[in-house]
Design an enzyme around this catalytic site. Sequence first.
Site, PDB file in Angstrom:
ATOM      1  N   CYS A  29       5.886 -59.889 -19.346  1.00  0.00           N
ATOM      2  CA  CYS A  29       5.186 -61.151 -19.079  1.00  0.00           C
ATOM      3  C   CYS A  29       3.766 -60.875 -18.578  1.00  0.00           C
ATOM      4  CB  CYS A  29       6.014 -61.920 -18.042  1.00  0.00           C
ATOM      5  SG  CYS A  29       5.141 -63.172 -17.108  1.00  0.00           S
ATOM      6  N   CYS A  32       2.957 -62.234 -15.142  1.00  0.00           N
ATOM      7  CA  CYS A  32       3.681 -61.449 -14.132  1.00  0.00           C
ATOM      8  C   CYS A  32       2.896 -60.176 -13.800  1.00  0.00           C
ATOM      9  CB  CYS A  32       5.073 -61.062 -14.635  1.00  0.00           C
ATOM     10  SG  CYS A  32       6.157 -62.470 -14.965  1.00  0.00           S
TER      11      CYS A  32
END
Length: 104
Positions: A29, A32
């Site tokens: 991600c 992230c």
Amino acid sequence: MGISHTTDQTFKKDIQSGLTLVDFWVPWCGPCRMIAPVLDELDQEMGGEAKITKLNVDENPATARAFGVMSIPTLILFKDGKPIDTVTGVQSKNALKEMISKHK
């Protein structure tokens, strides 16, 4: 203090006392990965006030499901094992500091 990692098996023990900010994330991600250095800085500045731990939702889906995590990154602040605040998406260090400070 250092950022730790938690799993479905250790989660309850890892959040049971004090303030713990849990980063629900996955390695693939982009957002992230963007928030990771923010969390590192936050840990250096506020490590004594709150623990920071990361939970990989691909490897530990039960805990993510239990807290209704639908998008990542989701950060949930726990106090003595109970969720008290939640934010989703990339956050600034100051926003996270404020979130922790108001629950000290």
